[in-house]
Design a protein around this motif. Structure first.
Motif, PDB file in Angstrom:
ATOM      1  N   PRO A  74       0.834  -1.207   0.000  1.00  0.00           N
ATOM      2  CA  PRO A  74       0.000   0.000   0.000  1.00  0.00           C
ATOM      3  C   PRO A  74       0.865   1.252   0.000  1.00  0.00           C
ATOM      4  CG  PRO A  74      -0.009  -1.042   2.166  1.00  0.00           C
ATOM      5  CD  PRO A  74       0.705  -1.986   1.246  1.00  0.00           C
ATOM      6  N   THR A  75       0.462   2.232  -0.798  1.00  0.00           N
ATOM      7  CA  THR A  75       1.309   3.406  -0.975  1.00  0.00           C
ATOM      8  C   THR A  75       0.718   4.704  -0.452  1.00  0.00           C
ATOM      9  OG1 THR A  75       0.418   3.802  -3.185  1.00  0.00           O
ATOM     10  CG2 THR A  75       2.363   2.400  -3.026  1.00  0.00           C
ATOM     11  N   ALA A  76      -0.610   4.797  -0.336  1.00  0.00           N
ATOM     12  CA  ALA A  76      -1.256   6.036   0.118  1.00  0.00           C
ATOM     13  C   ALA A  76      -0.759   7.234  -0.682  1.00  0.00           C
ATOM     14  CB  ALA A  76      -1.017   6.248   1.612  1.00  0.00           C
ATOM     15  N   ARG A  77      -0.746   7.093  -2.012  1.00  0.00           N
ATOM     16  CA  ARG A  77      -0.218   8.164  -2.863  1.00  0.00           C
ATOM     17  C   ARG A  77      -1.291   9.155  -3.293  1.00  0.00           C
ATOM     18  NH1 ARG A  77      -0.680   7.218  -8.432  1.00  0.00           N
ATOM     19  NH2 ARG A  77       1.190   8.446  -8.775  1.00  0.00           N
ATOM     20  N   HIS A  78      -2.523   8.950  -2.865  1.00  0.00           N
ATOM     21  CA  HIS A  78      -3.603   9.923  -3.063  1.00  0.00           C
ATOM     22  C   HIS A  78      -3.787  10.331  -4.526  1.00  0.00           C
ATOM     23  CE1 HIS A  78      -3.741  10.002   1.219  1.00  0.00           C
ATOM     24  NE2 HIS A  78      -2.624  10.680   1.367  1.00  0.00           N
ATOM     25  N   GLY A  79      -3.649   9.354  -5.427  1.00  0.00           N
ATOM     26  CA  GLY A  79      -3.871   9.647  -6.839  1.00  0.00           C
ATOM     27  C   GLY A  79      -2.767  10.430  -7.504  1.00  0.00           C
ATOM     28  N   GLY A  80      -1.577  10.438  -6.889  1.00  0.00           N
ATOM     29  CA  GLY A  80      -0.444  11.143  -7.488  1.00  0.00           C
ATOM     30  C   GLY A  80      -0.464  12.630  -7.203  1.00  0.00           C
ATOM     31  N   GLY A  81       0.065  13.398  -8.139  1.00  0.00           N
ATOM     32  CA  GLY A  81       0.181  14.839  -7.979  1.00  0.00           C
ATOM     33  C   GLY A  81       1.504  15.325  -8.527  1.00  0.00           C
ATOM     34  N   SER A  82       2.006  16.421  -7.989  1.00  0.00           N
ATOM     35  CA  SER A  82       3.243  17.027  -8.481  1.00  0.00           C
ATOM     36  C   SER A  82       4.308  17.036  -7.389  1.00  0.00           C
ATOM     37  CB  SER A  82       2.989  18.461  -8.961  1.00  0.00           C
ATOM     38  OG  SER A  82       2.186  18.466 -10.122  1.00  0.00           O
ATOM     39  N   CYS A  83       5.536  16.689  -7.783  1.00  0.00           N
ATOM     40  CA  CYS A  83       6.677  16.674  -6.864  1.00  0.00           C
ATOM     41  C   CYS A  83       7.731  17.670  -7.319  1.00  0.00           C
ATOM     42  CB  CYS A  83       7.323  15.289  -6.815  1.00  0.00           C
ATOM     43  SG  CYS A  83       6.276  13.974  -6.166  1.00  0.00           S
ATOM     44  N   GLU A  84       8.389  18.279  -6.344  1.00  0.00           N
ATOM     45  CA  GLU A  84       9.564  19.101  -6.611  1.00  0.00           C
ATOM     46  C   GLU A  84      10.727  18.581  -5.773  1.00  0.00           C
ATOM     47  OE1 GLU A  84       8.114  23.484  -7.903  1.00  0.00           O
ATOM     48  OE2 GLU A  84       8.118  23.127  -5.739  1.00  0.00           O
ATOM     49  N   PHE A  85      11.921  18.706  -6.329  1.00  0.00           N
ATOM     50  CA  PHE A  85      13.143  18.318  -5.635  1.00  0.00           C
ATOM     51  C   PHE A  85      14.030  19.554  -5.552  1.00  0.00           C
ATOM     52  CE2 PHE A  85      11.329  14.736  -7.858  1.00  0.00           C
ATOM     53  CZ  PHE A  85      11.170  13.828  -6.819  1.00  0.00           C
ATOM     54  N   SER A  86      14.477  19.859  -4.339  1.00  0.00           N
ATOM     55  CA  SER A  86      15.122  21.149  -4.103  1.00  0.00           C
ATOM     56  C   SER A  86      16.363  20.997  -3.239  1.00  0.00           C
ATOM     57  CB  SER A  86      14.141  22.108  -3.410  1.00  0.00           C
ATOM     58  OG  SER A  86      12.931  22.222  -4.128  1.00  0.00           O
ATOM     59  N   LEU A  87      17.225  22.003  -3.324  1.00  0.00           N
ATOM     60  CA  LEU A  87      18.410  22.102  -2.476  1.00  0.00           C
ATOM     61  C   LEU A  87      18.313  23.343  -1.605  1.00  0.00           C
ATOM     62  CD1 LEU A  87      21.303  21.271  -4.993  1.00  0.00           C
ATOM     63  CD2 LEU A  87      20.513  19.817  -3.111  1.00  0.00           C
ATOM     64  N   PHE A 130      20.909  20.673   2.495  1.00  0.00           N
ATOM     65  CA  PHE A 130      19.787  19.738   2.496  1.00  0.00           C
ATOM     66  C   PHE A 130      19.252  19.521   1.080  1.00  0.00           C
ATOM     67  CE2 PHE A 130      19.916  21.819   6.589  1.00  0.00           C
ATOM     68  CZ  PHE A 130      19.790  20.768   7.482  1.00  0.00           C
ATOM     69  N   PHE A 131      18.802  18.303   0.847  1.00  0.00           N
ATOM     70  CA  PHE A 131      18.056  17.927  -0.357  1.00  0.00           C
ATOM     71  C   PHE A 131      16.646  17.591   0.104  1.00  0.00           C
ATOM     72  CE2 PHE A 131      16.254  14.892  -3.290  1.00  0.00           C
ATOM     73  CZ  PHE A 131      16.758  15.201  -4.542  1.00  0.00           C
ATOM     74  N   SER A 132      15.639  18.043  -0.627  1.00  0.00           N
ATOM     75  CA  SER A 132      14.276  17.740  -0.195  1.00  0.00           C
ATOM     76  C   SER A 132      13.392  17.319  -1.351  1.00  0.00           C
ATOM     77  CB  SER A 132      13.641  18.948   0.508  1.00  0.00           C
ATOM     78  OG  SER A 132      13.126  19.881  -0.420  1.00  0.00           O
ATOM     79  N   MET A 133      12.380  16.542  -0.994  1.00  0.00           N
ATOM     80  CA  MET A 133      11.266  16.302  -1.898  1.00  0.00           C
ATOM     81  C   MET A 133      10.042  16.976  -1.297  1.00  0.00           C
ATOM     82  SD  MET A 133       8.443  14.192  -1.234  1.00  0.00           S
ATOM     83  CE  MET A 133       7.865  13.217   0.163  1.00  0.00           C
ATOM     84  N   SER A 134       9.268  17.637  -2.144  1.00  0.00           N
ATOM     85  CA  SER A 134       7.975  18.169  -1.724  1.00  0.00           C
ATOM     86  C   SER A 134       6.924  17.651  -2.690  1.00  0.00           C
ATOM     87  CB  SER A 134       7.985  19.700  -1.684  1.00  0.00           C
ATOM     88  OG  SER A 134       8.439  20.251  -2.904  1.00  0.00           O
ATOM     89  N   TRP A 135       5.749  17.405  -2.155  1.00  0.00           N
ATOM     90  CA  TRP A 135       4.682  16.765  -2.937  1.00  0.00           C
ATOM     91  C   TRP A 135       3.364  17.458  -2.649  1.00  0.00           C
ATOM     92  CZ3 TRP A 135       2.151  11.822  -0.676  1.00  0.00           C
ATOM     93  CH2 TRP A 135       1.066  11.425  -1.471  1.00  0.00           C
ATOM     94  N   ILE A 136       2.688  17.882  -3.710  1.00  0.00           N
ATOM     95  CA  ILE A 136       1.335  18.423  -3.621  1.00  0.00           C
ATOM     96  C   ILE A 136       0.401  17.336  -4.128  1.00  0.00           C
ATOM     97  CG2 ILE A 136      -0.224  20.274  -4.330  1.00  0.00           C
ATOM     98  CD1 ILE A 136       2.339  21.954  -4.892  1.00  0.00           C
ATOM     99  N   ALA A 137      -0.427  16.792  -3.237  1.00  0.00           N
ATOM    100  CA  ALA A 137      -1.232  15.618  -3.557  1.00  0.00           C
ATOM    101  C   ALA A 137      -2.431  15.975  -4.436  1.00  0.00           C
ATOM    102  CB  ALA A 137      -1.695  14.945  -2.270  1.00  0.00           C
ATOM    103  N   HIS A 138      -3.006  14.929  -5.052  1.00  0.00           N
ATOM    104  CA  HIS A 138      -4.124  15.114  -5.979  1.00  0.00           C
ATOM    105  C   HIS A 138      -5.485  15.039  -5.291  1.00  0.00           C
ATOM    106  CE1 HIS A 138      -6.927  14.697  -9.242  1.00  0.00           C
ATOM    107  NE2 HIS A 138      -7.112  13.405  -9.036  1.00  0.00           N
ATOM    108  N   LYS A 139      -5.759  13.956  -4.593  1.00  0.00           N
ATOM    109  CA  LYS A 139      -7.104  13.731  -4.069  1.00  0.00           C
ATOM    110  C   LYS A 139      -7.408  14.545  -2.821  1.00  0.00           C
ATOM    111  CE  LYS A 139      -7.961   9.083  -5.887  1.00  0.00           C
ATOM    112  NZ  LYS A 139      -8.315   7.685  -5.532  1.00  0.00           N
TER     113      LYS A 139
END
Length: 229
Positions: A74-87, A130-139
């Motif tokens: 199970p992933t709980a990915r909420h239908g996907g969305g958009s990710c950004e990777f930042s420093l 720091f390296f980061s992932m940010s995610w704006i979910a879909h559902k």
């Protein structure tokens, strides 16, 4: 959904794991940035290399596993969305985008290639780098931010130039006052991602997000949807 490559803070591989590490910013007061975590395993990144970012959930018992994975987790990915990777080179004060994926991100069943730009300065203190992932979910209108302590160095052929700099595009932050709230991103609406778009893979590997790249200032269209309160 958390980040396992590079090894994110407060995951099960950390000295101080937290069961809320995969939760969104704001859940039970979880703060921004980085969920309030500051220390974690240190990952060495090489300027000019492509890092294959991987995601993780508590359902993935083998924390060192790499795709392909059994399609039963199970992933709980909420239908996907958009990710950004930042420093961030200034101790989490500012975040500069070096990669983006839209609609189908994130997912644990694939890897997400991101170029560490070949024209950035080194950053050698893992307490400020720091390296980061940010995610704006879909559902659901939820914003996730997970970070890794990193050291960023040049390889054997690296020579720093005065013109070297981080990109100028700031990380998108939503669903967190004073930023816009009730925001989601168009997704794929699937339980499992079809994987990153081939054109977006090329953009992320070819340096389009680096300083001087064609996406340095504006990035991709994250397909954000502003809901009515």
């Amino acid at each position: 959904m958390g980040m396992s490559n590079p090894l994110g803070q407060a995951g099960p591989w950390s000295k101080n794991p937290d069961k809320l590490v995969h939760s969104w910013i704001g859940f039970q007061g979880k703060p921004f940035p980085c969920g309030g975590y500051t220390d974690g395993p240190v990952t060495n990144l090489t300027i000019g290399e492509v890092i294959n970012v991987r995601f993780w959930t508590f359902g993935l018992k083998n924390i060192t596993a790499t795709p392909p994975l059994p399609k039963t987790i199970p992933t709980a990915r909420h239908g996907g969305g958009s990710c950004e990777f930042s420093l961030s080179y200034d101790g989490m004060k500012t975040w500069k985008v070096i990669g983006q994926y839209t609609k189908s991100c994130p997912d644990i069943y694939t890897e997400w290639p991101v170029l560490i730009p070949d024209n950035i300065p080194e950053c050698t203190d893992p307490k400020t780098c720091f390296f980061s992932m940010s995610w704006i979910a879909h559902k659901v209108p939820q914003f996730y931010h997970h970070c890794a302590n990193v050291v960023v160095r040049g390889g054997s052929n690296y020579t720093a130039l005065p013109s070297f700099a981080l990109p100028t595009l700031d990380m998108t932050v939503v669903d967190l006052p004073p930023n816009k709230t009730l925001v989601s991103a168009v997704g794929d609406n699937e339980l499992q991602s079809p994987g990153p778009d081939e054109n977006e893979i090329k953009m992320n590997k070819n340096g389009d997000f680096k300083h001087g790249g064609k996406l340095m200032d504006k990035g991709l269209n994250l397909n954000l949807v502003y809901r009515q309160g």
